[in-house]
Design a protein around this motif. Structure first.
Motif, PDB file in Angstrom:
ATOM      1  N   ALA A 387       0.918  -1.315   0.220  1.00  0.00           N
ATOM      2  CA  ALA A 387       0.073   0.085   0.118  1.00  0.00           C
ATOM      3  C   ALA A 387       0.893   1.275   0.090  1.00  0.00           C
ATOM      4  O   ALA A 387       0.636   2.229  -0.758  1.00  0.00           O
ATOM      5  N   ASP A 388       2.043   1.323   0.933  1.00  0.00           N
ATOM      6  CA  ASP A 388       2.810   2.254   0.836  1.00  0.00           C
ATOM      7  C   ASP A 388       3.509   2.515  -0.464  1.00  0.00           C
ATOM      8  O   ASP A 388       3.575   3.793  -1.126  1.00  0.00           O
ATOM      9  N   TYR A 389       3.880   1.620  -1.277  1.00  0.00           N
ATOM     10  CA  TYR A 389       4.505   1.560  -2.429  1.00  0.00           C
ATOM     11  C   TYR A 389       3.529   2.142  -3.613  1.00  0.00           C
ATOM     12  O   TYR A 389       4.069   2.896  -4.188  1.00  0.00           O
ATOM     13  N   ILE A 390       2.488   1.716  -3.568  1.00  0.00           N
ATOM     14  CA  ILE A 390       1.477   2.193  -4.623  1.00  0.00           C
ATOM     15  C   ILE A 390       1.298   3.681  -4.230  1.00  0.00           C
ATOM     16  O   ILE A 390       1.014   4.648  -5.320  1.00  0.00           O
ATOM     17  N   MET A 391       1.115   4.037  -3.065  1.00  0.00           N
ATOM     18  CA  MET A 391       0.764   5.642  -2.867  1.00  0.00           C
ATOM     19  C   MET A 391       1.907   6.733  -3.264  1.00  0.00           C
ATOM     20  O   MET A 391       1.985   7.529  -3.467  1.00  0.00           O
ATOM     21  N   ALA A 392       3.375   5.827  -2.982  1.00  0.00           N
ATOM     22  CA  ALA A 392       4.306   6.684  -3.319  1.00  0.00           C
ATOM     23  C   ALA A 392       4.597   6.613  -4.886  1.00  0.00           C
ATOM     24  O   ALA A 392       5.057   7.622  -5.369  1.00  0.00           O
ATOM     25  N   MET A 393       4.456   5.515  -5.572  1.00  0.00           N
ATOM     26  CA  MET A 393       4.602   5.334  -6.749  1.00  0.00           C
ATOM     27  C   MET A 393       3.885   5.930  -7.953  1.00  0.00           C
ATOM     28  O   MET A 393       4.140   6.379  -9.201  1.00  0.00           O
ATOM     29  N   TYR A 394       2.328   6.198  -7.673  1.00  0.00           N
ATOM     30  CA  TYR A 394       1.334   6.332  -8.705  1.00  0.00           C
ATOM     31  C   TYR A 394       1.601   7.569  -9.678  1.00  0.00           C
ATOM     32  O   TYR A 394       1.488   7.506 -10.623  1.00  0.00           O
ATOM     33  N   PRO A 395       2.157   8.504  -9.057  1.00  0.00           N
ATOM     34  CA  PRO A 395       2.461   9.748  -9.788  1.00  0.00           C
ATOM     35  C   PRO A 395       3.545   9.394 -10.815  1.00  0.00           C
ATOM     36  O   PRO A 395       3.421   9.735 -12.104  1.00  0.00           O
ATOM     37  N   SER A 396       4.547   8.552 -10.459  1.00  0.00           N
ATOM     38  CA  SER A 396       5.429   8.112 -11.724  1.00  0.00           C
ATOM     39  C   SER A 396       5.047   7.220 -12.608  1.00  0.00           C
ATOM     40  O   SER A 396       5.178   7.168 -13.845  1.00  0.00           O
ATOM     41  N   TRP A 397       3.956   6.314 -12.357  1.00  0.00           N
ATOM     42  CA  TRP A 397       3.189   5.666 -13.168  1.00  0.00           C
ATOM     43  C   TRP A 397       2.486   6.593 -14.148  1.00  0.00           C
ATOM     44  O   TRP A 397       2.340   6.053 -15.282  1.00  0.00           O
ATOM     45  N   ALA A 398       1.783   7.697 -13.514  1.00  0.00           N
ATOM     46  CA  ALA A 398       1.008   8.448 -14.470  1.00  0.00           C
ATOM     47  C   ALA A 398       2.056   9.043 -15.550  1.00  0.00           C
ATOM     48  O   ALA A 398       1.763   9.006 -16.829  1.00  0.00           O
ATOM     49  N   GLU A 399       3.214   9.110 -15.068  1.00  0.00           N
ATOM     50  CA  GLU A 399       4.212   9.945 -15.962  1.00  0.00           C
ATOM     51  C   GLU A 399       4.724   8.854 -17.160  1.00  0.00           C
ATOM     52  O   GLU A 399       4.578   9.371 -18.321  1.00  0.00           O
ATOM     53  N   SER A 400       4.712   7.736 -16.656  1.00  0.00           N
ATOM     54  CA  SER A 400       4.819   6.623 -17.652  1.00  0.00           C
ATOM     55  C   SER A 400       4.174   6.273 -18.703  1.00  0.00           C
ATOM     56  O   SER A 400       4.418   5.822 -19.741  1.00  0.00           O
TER      57      SER A 400
END
Ligand SMILES: Cc1cc2nc3c(=O)[nH]c(=O)nc-3n(C[C@H](O)[C@H](O)[C@H](O)COP(=O)(O)OP(=O)(O)OC[C@H]3O[C@@H](n4cnc5c(N)ncnc54)[C@H](O)[C@@H]3O)c2cc1C
Length: 603
Positions: A387-400
């Protein structure tokens, strides 16, 4: 394809029988004859002063056993009943190319997603659409309007079938029921027990009321009064009225080749459609529309038709010589599709399935249950870590993924809502579908439900007869793969649970030769290699004409109207903006029933 207040033009001549019928009418509507299109046609033709003209690329195959017999599921694949789109990584995505569309060839499972997932549709729309009620309460009432549910009898209840009367409709066109051939062997109860043992997930009486986060027995779209044959949008909405409703005309084996327009953005007006025989022979016919046109060609067909008609990304359209009518670069983008893997066990000689199915026990674990210690975790990460990982990562997924949305800002907003549903609302991220007889004596078909990977449907030719390119971008966000790996590991643990001790004689697919036991259910690396090698498409595409604010990349507004057009609507799976923890057809019937009321209300 649906067109309101429509009349065939005289140039060139239309097929004579069709022309004769239409000549009598001044108020005609046209649409593609799939799940949503047939539903909308039926509701609009309830008004005898309107004439409906249903155009379907495929044939009328209601009497074909590959269609009506749900026990022949998959016999339609690769035949003329199936669009069989090629996608990236050489995976084939199926879709019904026949009257009733995908509801005529699908697996007939009847499930709905979480309340919060439907409520999220409104969060993606603008203030001006707040009174359109794109939320669970509204869609639930429409899903129930579509349904006639037959409660399970005592024999089916003994085998595990159950229901909550508040969660079903009892007077709609689509039949939902448990099969008479329901399995009575020990395998489905063993699956329900094993899932509870391994994840702590609850067994629920009925998952069709807005809380799918459980393991449950689920019904099918079959008609108990007609020998458990398939209840499709064609048999449900068209068959009962086709002889009496002279204001509903069906034209099969014809493909809509383009929507015709007048005027310019922001008030482009659909003036009609052009169509031709589906084998691309003979003449083209024009039909003119006095009020509006509605496209229901499915999540692949709809963006294709919009693009060949001049609505889409100018760079794509102009390179193909298509005259741009509306600059909407996200037509065909935001494609979301799921990937499936299948684990199998051979059974002990004493095992008897006691029935013919179809299989009907499904588990929908949330992130917490999927990554639980004895569930799908690899022993080194917890559900909280994920859960911590997806909350931290989703802006970079949006970028990709930005190239397959409007831009990274828009996708960040969309992904933020998707993350909230997963982390705060326990929206199931994985489906474990227990199967008898596939891929071995018993098995689990499993797929990640809420992908962050975004793809696109892009035309490579100005003709509708050239299939579009379908790029899913499978697993281009690592979380999608992490969920699939955890689901595979969870499936292994479920099938290895003591609940199956008297049934299973051991894992055969993938087998410990391919994915060795490492004390933690198999390593991430070995699961990943197997998953990527053998996964298949689930054939649940959505999002390619998404109902969202325009600044998020929406193609239609909350009235289902294409932006910058005065009278062009879309109503089918392509309008769903984010994926759901469910099989899709019940939701699509709900969307179509709601669309019909929106159209009737004239807004
Ligand atoms: C193999 C498979 C299994 C599935 N299993 C299940 C399940 O068990 N349970 C469940 O709930 N959901 C299931 N689904 C999903 C569900 O059936 C679909 O999401 C839903 O039916 C889509 O409805 P739709 O109206 O968007 O599109 P469709 O029902 O696919 O309708 C689109 C129609 O438009 C026609 N068309 C396309 N282009 C043109 C054109 N240019 N001119 C004229 N006609 C055109 C097509 O031939 C088709 O009839 C499954 C889907 C598939 C493909």
């Amino acid at each position: 394809m649906h067109q309101e207040s429509y009349a065939l033009s005289e140039t060139p001549a239309s097929p004579s029988s069709t022309r004769i019928k239409l000549a009598r009418s001044t108020q005609t509507r046209v649409r593609c004859g799939g799940t949503a299109g047939t539903t909308i046609a039926a509701r609009l033709s309830e008004d005898p002063s309107k004439t409906v003209f249903l155009v379907e690329a495929g044939n009328d195959d209601r009497t074909n056993p590959d269609v009506f017999d749900v026990y022949k599921y998959s016999a339609a694949f690769g035949t003329s009943l199936d669009w069989a789109w090629s996608t990236d990584l050489d995976r084939t995505m199926h879709g019904g190319r026949t009257l009733g569309g995908s509801s005529s060839i699908n697996g007939a499972h009847w499930t709905r997603a979480m309340k919060a997932q439907y409520d999220a549709f409104s969060q993606l729309l603008g203030e001006e659409d707040s009174d359109m009620n794109w939320n669970f309460d509204s869609l639930f009432s429409y899903m129930k309007k579509a349904e006639t549910f037959t409660p399970p009898d005592q024999d089916q209840r003994t085998k595990g079938a159950n229901y909550n009367p508040d969660f079903h409709g009892f007077s709609g066109p689509v039949h939902a029921a448990y099969p008479r051939g329901m399995y009575g062997g020990p395998q489905q109860p063993a699956f329900a027990n094993a899932v509870q043992n391994v994840t702590g997930i609850a067994l629920c009486q009925d998952l069709n009321g807005g809380d799918a986060n459980c393991v449950s027995f689920t019904p099918h779209t079959i008609n108990p009064s007609d020998n458990d044959t398939r209840s499709s949008s064609a048999t449900a909405y068209l068959s009962p009225v086709e002889d009496e409703r002279t204001n509903w005309i069906t034209l099969v084996n014809h493909q809509v080749t383009g929507v015709l327009f007048a005027g310019s953005a922001p008030s482009v007006r659909a003036t009609g459609v052009e169509f031709k025989k589906s084998d691309n022979t003979g003449e083209s016919f024009n039909a003119s529309a006095r009020q509006e046109v509605i496209v229901s060609a499915g999540a692949i067909g709809t963006p294709q038709l919009l693009q060949v008609s001049g609505i889409g990304d100018p760079a794509v359209l102009e390179s193909l010589g298509i005259n741009l009518k509306v600059n909407l670069s996200t037509v065909g983008r935001n494609l979301q599709e799921q990937a499936m893997n299948n684990l199998g066990h051979s059974a002990r000689p004493s095992f008897s399935p006691d029935g013919i199915g179809p299989a009907n026990c499904i588990a929908f674990p949330s992130l917490k249950e999927l990554f639980s210690e004895n569930g799908g975790s690899n022993g080194s990460v917890t559900a909280d870590d994920i859960a911590d990982y997806i909350m931290a990562m989703y802006p970079s997924w949006a970028e990709s993924q930005a190239v397959n949305g409007l831009n990274s800002e828009a996708l960040t907003t969309i992904f933020g809502i998707q993350v909230g549903l997963i982390v705060n609302d326990d929206a199931p991220v994985m489906e474990l579908f227990f199967d008898t007889g596939f891929p071995d004596d018993i098995g689990i078909d499993m797929w990640h439900l809420l992908p962050f990977s975004r793809g696109n449907v892009t035309i490579s030719d100005s003709s509708v007869f050239t299939k579009p390119e379908v790029n899913v971008n499978w697993f281009s966000v690592d979380f999608d793969l992490a969920v699939q790996i955890a689901g595979a590991r969870l499936s292994r643990r479920v099938l290895n649970n003591t609940a199956f001790d008297t049934i299973s004689s051991g894992e055969t697919i993938p087998g410990t030769g391919t994915v060795p036991e490492d004390g933690h259910g198999g390593s991430d690396d070995s699961w990943q290699a197997w998953i990527q090698d053998v996964f298949s498409a689930v054939s649940h595409p959505i999002g390619t004409a998404a109902m969202m604010r325009r600044e998020l990349g929406g193609v239609v507004d909350g009235k289902l109207r294409v932006y910058d057009t005065a009278n062009l609507r879309v109503a089918d799976a392509s309008v769903l903006p984010i994926h759901l923890s469910a099989h899709l057809q019940s939701t699509i019937y709900g969307v179509a029933e709601k669309a019909a009321d929106i159209i009737k209300s004239g807004i």
